[in-house]
Design a protein around this motif. Structure first.
Motif, mmCIF file in Angstrom:
data_model
loop_
_atom_site.group_PDB
_atom_site.id
_atom_site.type_symbol
_atom_site.label_atom_id
_atom_site.label_comp_id
_atom_site.label_asym_id
_atom_site.label_seq_id
_atom_site.Cartn_x
_atom_site.Cartn_y
_atom_site.Cartn_z
ATOM 1 N N ASN A 29 5.899 -2.838 13.739
ATOM 2 C CA ASN A 29 4.878 -3.529 14.673
ATOM 3 C C ASN A 29 4.213 -4.334 13.368
ATOM 4 O O ASN A 29 3.008 -5.464 14.380
ATOM 5 N N LEU A 30 4.101 -4.038 12.150
ATOM 6 C CA LEU A 30 3.514 -5.449 10.692
ATOM 7 C C LEU A 30 4.653 -6.684 10.713
ATOM 8 O O LEU A 30 5.488 -6.120 11.062
ATOM 9 N N ARG A 31 4.023 -7.402 10.258
ATOM 10 C CA ARG A 31 5.293 -7.888 9.235
ATOM 11 C C ARG A 31 4.076 -8.756 7.651
ATOM 12 O O ARG A 31 4.258 -9.491 7.759
ATOM 13 N N CYS A 32 5.438 -7.009 7.126
ATOM 14 C CA CYS A 32 4.165 -7.552 5.732
ATOM 15 C C CYS A 32 4.607 -9.056 4.764
ATOM 16 O O CYS A 32 6.216 -8.170 4.938
ATOM 17 N N CYS A 50 7.664 -7.619 3.263
ATOM 18 C CA CYS A 50 8.508 -6.669 3.178
ATOM 19 C C CYS A 50 9.330 -7.810 4.819
ATOM 20 O O CYS A 50 10.354 -7.351 4.936
ATOM 21 N N MET A 51 9.238 -8.169 5.881
ATOM 22 C CA MET A 51 9.372 -8.488 6.652
ATOM 23 C C MET A 51 9.259 -10.579 7.029
ATOM 24 O O MET A 51 7.718 -10.356 6.468
ATOM 25 N N PRO A 52 10.238 -11.138 7.441
ATOM 26 C CA PRO A 52 9.468 -12.519 8.564
ATOM 27 C C PRO A 52 8.904 -12.452 8.698
ATOM 28 O O PRO A 52 8.797 -10.919 9.654
ATOM 29 N N GLY A 67 10.029 4.127 7.053
ATOM 30 C CA GLY A 67 10.718 3.522 8.284
ATOM 31 C C GLY A 67 11.286 2.116 7.941
ATOM 32 O O GLY A 67 11.092 1.718 6.537
ATOM 33 N N GLY A 68 11.146 0.695 7.954
ATOM 34 C CA GLY A 68 9.825 0.235 9.110
ATOM 35 C C GLY A 68 8.969 1.131 9.191
ATOM 36 O O GLY A 68 8.693 1.943 9.002
ATOM 37 N N GLU A 69 8.511 1.126 10.884
ATOM 38 C CA GLU A 69 7.036 2.680 10.374
ATOM 39 C C GLU A 69 7.592 3.116 11.176
ATOM 40 O O GLU A 69 8.083 3.392 12.895
ATOM 41 N N PRO A 70 7.517 5.089 10.948
ATOM 42 C CA PRO A 70 7.940 6.199 11.593
ATOM 43 C C PRO A 70 6.997 6.633 12.188
ATOM 44 O O PRO A 70 7.797 6.858 13.730
HETATM 45 FE FE1 SF4 Z 1 4.698 -3.538 6.966
HETATM 46 FE FE2 SF4 Z 1 5.643 -0.846 6.080
HETATM 47 FE FE3 SF4 Z 1 6.336 -2.362 8.550
HETATM 48 FE FE4 SF4 Z 1 7.322 -3.483 6.291
HETATM 49 S S1 SF4 Z 1 7.757 -1.695 7.165
HETATM 50 S S2 SF4 Z 1 5.920 -4.516 7.536
HETATM 51 S S3 SF4 Z 1 5.531 -2.492 4.771
HETATM 52 S S4 SF4 Z 1 3.850 -1.487 8.150
#
Ligand code: SF4
Ligand code: SAM
Length: 328
Positions: free
Chosen positions: A24-27, A30-32, A69-72
């Motif tokens: 649910n996030l895009r740190c 870690c992610m574009p 994950g990703g976000e578990p």
């Molecule tokens: Fe952020 Fe974790 Fe999602 Fe990667 S997997 S974008 S570190 S919250």
């Protein structure tokens, strides 16, 4: 001794399982911003398949499992998986790494399902910066999640902080003060350098900076915090919490203490985070491989663990996968 001995005499007793590639996030690191193409659901291991892998691994001596994950917590019915895995003979510790945004809703259920520990990733204590780093999240949700985890009886809740020069390195002392104030157990992680994100900050520099608050005393192993993971732990005098440093880039002996393997959401065993080699377990699982057959594949993956990564000074090039598809 538990675990499986690898070619370099290390005992491998820890499996990190990435249960989803979705988040649910895009740190930033870690992610574009647009996310990454998602794997079809049919490619992702079912809970029953994960159970079979963990049973095979446990029979070989793996006794610690971490879900990531990703976000578990975006995977449906995660507590159900925890219940399943906590009943497997030989598994002594079952933990979770989460961004914390949904923890408030799940903490108690996770505890009741048999989860032993929770680590929460949090890189800033400032609401506007949190939005900048995660692109989508709210700091308040994570702080409430940390409190909910403590109230549910998780102890310790460890906070993982990736340090980025010019982005959050001005908050190191604020995080360190949380070890006095709220008894937080904070671990500073050296950023794995993906091109164009930010510069990492060496742990030694952080330690020197934190010394402005007082002497950092090394922490003994016996306090139930330190475990046998990758962090080196310290404590400021009279602080309830601890400060750990995870230094994959600057600690020469980092890889010599490696005790882990990783399982990707689509069922590939990855002997090293920073190497592309993988051993497929999904196809054998779906072709009714025997327990002995699966165990042979796990042993093959352990035997192929490299002695160390080659990150020093360079940029990480994960060609096939993003960090969110491996689990960090
Ligand atoms: Fe952020 Fe974790 Fe999602 Fe990667 S997997 S974008 S570190 S919250
Ligand atoms: N979504 C969960 C979370 O954020 O905790 C679990 C998955 S995340 C990939 C696991 C951990 O990897 C997090 O603590 C995250 O900060 C860390 N991580 C991701 N990319 C990283 C990078 N480039 N360098 C260092 N740590 C990274």
């Amino acid at each position: 001794m538990t675990g499986i001995l690898d070619s370099f005499g290390r005992s491998i007793n820890y499996l990190r399982i990435s249960v989803t590639d979705r988040c649910n996030l895009r740190c930033l690191y870690c992610m574009p911003p647009e996310g990454v193409p998602q794997m079809p659901h049919s490619e992702i291991l079912s809970y029953e398949e994960i159970r079979t892998v963990v049973r095979a691994a446990a029979e070989l001596g793996i006794n610690k499992i971490r879900l990531t994950g990703g976000e578990p917590l975006v995977r449906a019915e995660l507590p159900k998986l925890i219940k399943i895995l906590s009943r497997i003979e030989g598994i002594q510790e079952l933990s979770l790494t989460t961004n914390g945004t949904f923890l408030k809703n799940y903490a108690l259920e996770l505890k009741q399902a048999g989860l032993s520990r929770v680590n929460v990733s949090l890189d800033t204590l400032k609401a506007d910066k949190f939005q900048h780093i995660t692109r989508l999240g709210k700091l308040k949700d994570v702080l409430e999640g940390i409190e909910a985890a403590k109230e549910a009886g998780f102890h310790p809740v460890k906070i993982n902080t990736v340090v980025m020069r010019g982005i959050n390195d001005d908050e190191i002392l604020d995080f360190a003060r949380m070890t006095y104030k709220d008894g937080w157990h904070v671990r500073f992680i050296e950023l794995m350098p993906f091109k164009g994100v930010a510069e990492f900050v060496p742990s030694i520099e952080l330690r020197q900076h934190i010394s402005l608050l007082g002497k950092l005393e090394p922490c003994p192993d016996s306090i139930g915090i330190t475990g046998n993971g990758p962090a080196m732990y310290y404590r400021l005098s009279r602080a309830k919490g601890t400060i750990g440093f995870i230094s994959p880039l600057t600690e020469a002996s980092f890889c010599s203490r490696c005790n882990r393997m990783r399982l990707t959401p689509d069922g590939r065993l990855r002997p090293c985070l920073l190497r592309e080699d993988e051993i497929d377990l999904k196809m054998p699982l779906r072709n009714n491989a025997s327990m002995e057959g699966l165990k042979r594949l796990i042993l093959k993956a352990v035997a192929s663990k490299p002695e160390h990564h080659h990150l020093e000074g360079g940029n990480v090039r994960l060609v096939k996968r993003k960090m969110s598809q491996i689990g960090g």
